[in-house]
Scaffold this motif. Structure first.
Motif, PDB file in Angstrom:
ATOM      1  N   GLY A   1      22.849 -10.574 -22.287  1.00  0.00           N
ATOM      2  CA  GLY A   1      22.960  -9.239 -21.716  1.00  0.00           C
ATOM      3  C   GLY A   1      24.269  -8.560 -22.055  1.00  0.00           C
ATOM      4  O   GLY A   1      24.295  -7.354 -22.346  1.00  0.00           O
TER       5      GLY A   1
ATOM      6  N   LEU B   1      24.079  -4.218 -22.169  1.00  0.00           N
ATOM      7  CA  LEU B   1      23.223  -3.556 -21.185  1.00  0.00           C
ATOM      8  C   LEU B   1      23.905  -3.461 -19.822  1.00  0.00           C
ATOM      9  O   LEU B   1      23.797  -2.445 -19.136  1.00  0.00           O
TER      10      LEU B   1
ATOM     11  N   TYR C   1      16.328 -12.375 -17.469  1.00  0.00           N
ATOM     12  CA  TYR C   1      16.923 -11.587 -16.392  1.00  0.00           C
ATOM     13  C   TYR C   1      15.826 -11.067 -15.466  1.00  0.00           C
ATOM     14  O   TYR C   1      14.864 -10.440 -15.915  1.00  0.00           O
TER      15      TYR C   1
ATOM     16  N   LYS D   1      13.942  -8.847 -12.443  1.00  0.00           N
ATOM     17  CA  LYS D   1      13.709  -7.400 -12.411  1.00  0.00           C
ATOM     18  C   LYS D   1      14.644  -6.709 -11.417  1.00  0.00           C
ATOM     19  O   LYS D   1      14.353  -6.622 -10.224  1.00  0.00           O
TER      20      LYS D   1
ATOM     21  N   LEU E   1      15.597  -3.457 -20.219  1.00  0.00           N
ATOM     22  CA  LEU E   1      15.571  -4.805 -19.649  1.00  0.00           C
ATOM     23  C   LEU E   1      14.378  -5.592 -20.193  1.00  0.00           C
ATOM     24  O   LEU E   1      14.501  -6.782 -20.518  1.00  0.00           O
TER      25      LEU E   1
ATOM     26  N   ASN F   1      14.638  -9.035 -22.435  1.00  0.00           N
ATOM     27  CA  ASN F   1      13.922 -10.271 -22.121  1.00  0.00           C
ATOM     28  C   ASN F   1      12.970 -10.682 -23.242  1.00  0.00           C
ATOM     29  O   ASN F   1      12.777 -11.882 -23.501  1.00  0.00           O
TER      30      ASN F   1
ATOM     31  N   TYR G   1      11.666 -12.896 -14.640  1.00  0.00           N
ATOM     32  CA  TYR G   1      11.332 -11.466 -14.570  1.00  0.00           C
ATOM     33  C   TYR G   1       9.898 -11.255 -14.106  1.00  0.00           C
ATOM     34  O   TYR G   1       9.631 -10.493 -13.174  1.00  0.00           O
TER      35      TYR G   1
END
Length: 296
Positions: free
Chosen positions: A126, A131, A192, A194, A220, A224, A242
């Protein structure tokens, strides 16, 4: 009672006791003997709560939580040796290089791996894509504004998508580096959970417009998907946190959401929090996901 009766009673007592001794001697050993946890703030389940942050394994500046998923997994599996190297702000480069934290230096995370390591969890990528940093550009007082989109999508090119794609080989190399240092380890790569969905936000509770919230949600998913591809290419196992976290994003009420919004406060547990990161309920979900992956 004669001598023969006493001997018979003693023999019967011994027969009753024998299975107990045998059961103790054949008790199931721990499933894993040496567990190493690697990754960024989502692996550290970073916290600003002074009662939860710990420097047991890393400098305090890594903001690693006492209730992180790795520590929960190690306790549930009764792993004799845990080394949790995860640190807030970590990138793939910090696997092989030292990371300067606000209150110390975290040695290369790979330094915790040994040939006898038999379980590794890793959550990374990430920060390589940027992000997490992008979220800081999204807050607005105008429900119709899209500062994130305006910053990252220029002339039809989404720079965040470019960043995510560029991070993929770095994640592959990271997983391969784990395998080289711990050749017998079971490697579980988490994604990751949600924190934001593609359906929009909850302005002004979380001061991000629907347009930017939808963009973040799509990025996102892209992140993923990249992690899933890298995991498959490197021959590791993906732990999907997720897909099983629908209905628990940062817009949901306290006690339901597994990640916090922009307010640096959480009710799970009550205290200061790192914005747009898992709270304790999120860490618990990560731990359950890992345990399910290993059959517990």
């Amino acid at each position: 009672m004669n001598k023969a009766s006493r001997a018979l009673i003693a023999w019967a007592a011994a027969c009753v006791a024998l299975p107990v001794v045998a059961q103790s001697a054949s008790a199931t050993p721990p499933q894993f003997g040496e567990y190493v946890a690697l990754g960024d703030s989502w692996a550290a389940d970073s916290t600003l709560n002074p009662g939860l942050v710990t420097d047991e394994f890393v400098p305090l500046g890594c903001a690693q939580s006492r209730g992180s998923y790795a520590k929960q997994v190690a306790a549930a599996l009764a792993v004799p040796v845990l080394r949790d190297a995860s640190c807030g702000g970590a990138q793939t480069v910090d696997m092989t290089g030292s990371q300067v934290a606000p209150r110390g230096v975290n040695p290369p995370q790979f330094d915790r791996l040994t040939p006898s390591t038999d379980l590794v969890t890793v959550l990374i990528g990430g920060n390589d894509a940027g992000l997490a940093a992008a979220v800081q550009a999204c807050p607005t007082l105008d429900a119709g504004a899209t500062p994130c989109l305006n910053s990252f999508v220029v002339n039809g090119v989404d720079r965040m998508s470019v960043n995510i794609e560029a991070a993929e080989p770095k994640v592959v190399v990271t997983i391969e580096g784990i395998r080289a240092r711990a050749p017998h380890a079971r490697i579980l790569v988490l994604n990751y959970l949600k924190s934001v969905g593609t359906e929009g936000g909850c302005f002004p509770v979380v001061p991000i417009s629907d347009g930017d919230a939808q963009w973040l949600g799509r990025k996102l998913i892209e992140l993923n998907a990249m992690i899933a591809r890298a995991t498959a290419e490197a021959g590791a196992e993906l732990v999907d946190t997720y897909g099983s976290s629908d209905g628990h994003d940062a817009c949901k009420p306290a006690g339901v959401r597994w990640a916090e919004g922009l307010a640096p406060f959480t009710s799970d547990p009550v205290g200061p929090a790192v914005p747009f990161h898992p709270n304790q309920l999120g860490a618990d979900h990560q731990a359950r996901s890992v345990l399910a992956a290993v059959g517990r």
